[in-house]
Design an enzyme around this catalytic site. Sequence first.
Site, PDB file in Angstrom:
ATOM      1  N   SER A   1      -5.863  -6.594 -12.804  1.00  0.00           N
ATOM      2  CA  SER A   1      -6.888  -5.554 -12.710  1.00  0.00           C
ATOM      3  C   SER A   1      -6.572  -4.384 -13.632  1.00  0.00           C
ATOM      4  CB  SER A   1      -6.942  -5.061 -11.268  1.00  0.00           C
ATOM      5  OG  SER A   1      -7.609  -3.829 -11.189  1.00  0.00           O
TER       6      SER A   1
ATOM      7  N   TYR B   1      -3.125  -1.576  -3.989  1.00  0.00           N
ATOM      8  CA  TYR B   1      -3.873  -2.646  -4.666  1.00  0.00           C
ATOM      9  C   TYR B   1      -3.317  -2.857  -6.074  1.00  0.00           C
ATOM     10  CZ  TYR B   1      -7.677  -4.886  -7.239  1.00  0.00           C
ATOM     11  OH  TYR B   1      -8.401  -5.719  -8.057  1.00  0.00           O
TER      12      TYR B   1
END
Length: 356
Positions: free
Chosen positions: A143, A168
Amino acid sequence: MSKVELSNKTIFITGVAGFIGSNIAKRLLQDESSVKIIGLDNMNDYYDVRLKEYRLDELFSYNNFAFIKGNLADMALITSVFEKYRPEVVVNLGAQAGVRYSITNPGAYVESNLIGFFNILEGCRHSYDKGHTPVEHLVYASSSSVYGTNKKVPYSIDDKVDNPVSLYAATKKSNELMAHAYSKLYNIPSTGLRFFTVYGPAGRPDMAYFGFTNKLKEGKMIQIFNYGNCERDFTYVDDIVEGVLRVMQKAPDKKSGEDGLPVPPYAVYNIGNNKPENLLDFANILEEELIRAGVLPEDYDFEAHKELVPMQPGDVPATYADITEFERDFGFKPRTSLREGLRKFSEWYKAFYMSE
Ligand SMILES: NC(=O)c1ccc[n+]([C@@H]2O[C@H](COP(=O)([O-])OP(=O)(O)OC[C@H]3O[C@@H](n4cnc5c(N)ncnc54)[C@H](O)[C@@H]3O)[C@@H](O)[C@H]2O)c1
């Protein structure tokens, strides 16, 4: 790089009911009638499960698609999938996504993104046991959030990414590190892809464009973070699908170093639009397209529904992908304009939620 032929192959896609996974599976099923797709998803209710069912329904019409409802963190299950189907290509998109949710539910990220990814790596590793047909290429989602509050733009894969600002992001960076170790130790070709804000029809309701649309339709206020001084490199889902398909077919080479040990067949790329958009401009285009699609009335008073607010914990002010390496190796760059992409999203939204 080594060519990976997809025809007649078994491809294991995790997170197949998810936004990106379902679109990749659909495109493969449409284009490559000889592939067999094994899709896994636990159908969790992080967001409206009806969207996941809707995406899966489109895949069930193909008889070379098999679906397994199960958890990536279930090692016995993942081992059995690798042993039963012997996939040659693995695309790991199953994960707990979202930055803000990782502040209130960190455990979900450890389970899906760390234990789950470990199980996938172990499955790849053991595919090389006993002379079986091994996994030729593991492709997995990382990501843009790994860049944290990187000041330098555009973000390059050579930038240091050791300062995550959310759990995350920390799990995604960990995935890259874990993949590197497995590529080095077991010579497993792996490619990590750092996605940049992917959007489109049947996308994720936890993302700003979808949330804004829901709120505006209900006449509620939308909040524009960092007082509108946010930039995002929005990438339309069809461009991501095209990019991932190209990546799947070109694996990093297996080579030996001077010490006779494998040089890890490992790569990481950015895949983004390479054109960041200001959140306020983005909201204006979205509003115009929502009116055009008939989601909102012609005379909608946007100014009365917009609120400029400070930045949220875990968020970053800008994302901007340097895709030089991606373009060089795969001969492709995203090409869908924000207006075109938001038009398709708005038309889908109208048909999905508002047609009786
Ligand atoms: N959409 C984006 O903008 C974006 C940006 C950067 C990275 N990513 C990454 O890309 C991947 C796909 O994202 P997406 O937008 O399609 O998200 P998504 O949430 O729509 O898809 C993920 C899917 O994985 C499934 N899943 C989660 N935990 C699981 C588990 N333990 N076992 C089995 N299935 C599980 C979910 O049910 C979901 O259907 C994710 O890894 C995400 O972190 C997405």
